[in-house]
Scaffold this motif. Sequence first.
Motif, PDB file in Angstrom:
ATOM      1  N   GLY A   1     -12.572  -3.881  -6.388  1.00  0.00           N
ATOM      2  CA  GLY A   1     -11.356  -3.250  -6.893  1.00  0.00           C
ATOM      3  C   GLY A   1     -10.099  -2.996  -5.989  1.00  0.00           C
ATOM      4  O   GLY A   1      -9.052  -2.491  -6.362  1.00  0.00           O
ATOM      5  N   THR A   2     -10.324  -3.537  -4.887  1.00  0.00           N
ATOM      6  CA  THR A   2      -9.235  -3.494  -3.719  1.00  0.00           C
ATOM      7  C   THR A   2      -8.851  -4.849  -3.126  1.00  0.00           C
ATOM      8  O   THR A   2      -9.759  -5.640  -3.032  1.00  0.00           O
ATOM      9  N   LEU A   3      -7.567  -5.015  -2.930  1.00  0.00           N
ATOM     10  CA  LEU A   3      -7.176  -6.149  -2.169  1.00  0.00           C
ATOM     11  C   LEU A   3      -5.907  -5.778  -1.302  1.00  0.00           C
ATOM     12  O   LEU A   3      -5.044  -5.315  -1.865  1.00  0.00           O
ATOM     13  N   SER A   4      -6.186  -6.337  -0.016  1.00  0.00           N
ATOM     14  CA  SER A   4      -5.023  -5.976   0.794  1.00  0.00           C
ATOM     15  C   SER A   4      -3.688  -7.126   0.554  1.00  0.00           C
ATOM     16  O   SER A   4      -3.879  -8.147   0.417  1.00  0.00           O
TER      17      SER A   4
ATOM     18  N   VAL B   1      -0.528   1.167   8.967  1.00  0.00           N
ATOM     19  CA  VAL B   1      -0.955   1.428   7.349  1.00  0.00           C
ATOM     20  C   VAL B   1      -0.949   0.136   6.949  1.00  0.00           C
ATOM     21  O   VAL B   1      -0.368  -0.818   7.309  1.00  0.00           O
ATOM     22  N   ILE B   2      -1.878   0.044   5.969  1.00  0.00           N
ATOM     23  CA  ILE B   2      -2.514  -1.227   5.220  1.00  0.00           C
ATOM     24  C   ILE B   2      -2.030  -0.813   3.856  1.00  0.00           C
ATOM     25  O   ILE B   2      -2.562   0.190   3.221  1.00  0.00           O
ATOM     26  N   TYR B   3      -1.409  -1.791   3.101  1.00  0.00           N
ATOM     27  CA  TYR B   3      -1.094  -1.406   1.614  1.00  0.00           C
ATOM     28  C   TYR B   3      -2.101  -2.361   1.006  1.00  0.00           C
ATOM     29  O   TYR B   3      -2.380  -3.390   1.128  1.00  0.00           O
ATOM     30  N   ILE B   4      -2.632  -1.706  -0.161  1.00  0.00           N
ATOM     31  CA  ILE B   4      -3.668  -2.225  -0.765  1.00  0.00           C
ATOM     32  C   ILE B   4      -3.602  -2.176  -2.376  1.00  0.00           C
ATOM     33  O   ILE B   4      -2.939  -1.201  -2.790  1.00  0.00           O
ATOM     34  N   HIS B   5      -3.593  -3.366  -2.789  1.00  0.00           N
ATOM     35  CA  HIS B   5      -3.328  -3.393  -4.272  1.00  0.00           C
ATOM     36  C   HIS B   5      -4.693  -3.038  -5.039  1.00  0.00           C
ATOM     37  O   HIS B   5      -5.777  -3.562  -4.726  1.00  0.00           O
TER      38      HIS B   5
END
Lengths: 158, 119
Positions: A115-118, A127-131
């Motif tokens: 369920g997650t994708l950087s 900071v890492i932004y995750i979709h």
Amino acid sequence: MSLQIVLNVIIAFMWMFLSETYTFPSFFTGFLIGALLLFFLRRFIPDAFYLHRVWKMIRLVFLFIKELLLSNIDIVKWVYKPKQTYNPGIFALPTDLKTNWEITILTSLISLTPGTLSVAVSHTNDVIYIHAMDIYDNEEAINAIKDSFEKAIMEVTR
Amino acid sequence: MTENMTNILILLLLVIGTFFILSATIGVLRFPDVYTRLHASTKAATLGISGIMIGAFLFLNAEFQIVSGKLILGIIFVLLTAPISAHMIGRAAHHTGVKPWGRDQEAQDEYADDYRNQK
């Protein structure tokens, strides 16, 4: 760390020459004996026992494979659900990891987990932004990543 | 008997691999925007390719007694490159202004907010 590896290889070669069989199996036996010696003499050699770190690395690889399998099953569930009820969005994950190498491993692990994708890393590298497929369990996802992956990576690199 | 067992194992691995690749394709068709489609194409495809390659590895080993290191290397390279390419595609899409799709309302997008604040 590197001193111990060199020592181990030297012991392996010595074993090979002592037993006068120049094959890979005898090298491997020598390597195992070297590892055993280093384990028993670990108090007199600087740094922690290096196979400990190798063991942590193997644990990380197995964690990765487990998460990969879980994420695949998860995404197949999303694909075949007749009613698509997910609610995607992008959230920010503050990270304690510092070097580029650690962050690369972390983003790869995030991308292949359920369920997650950087999507991006901020310019300040913290900071890492995750979709995410489902944005509602935001806090939960952050805690899960912090607990499992960051800890596992830190154990290997520090 | 054992030959039969390996055959069944190879068959199972190949079928599972193709199933996951098929699901990835259907996911790309069904999902609404770039980011959700990336989810489908990166995750399901990696396991699909791994399954097919392990099946081929076992087949070559059982039939011709070849230990094909290339297939194992192939799996490792797919696992290394798939998340990175997904990351780059997602980043490029975001930089060209693709908004993430949201149900009912506009989707939460903390990256866009932070990006705007930096400027």
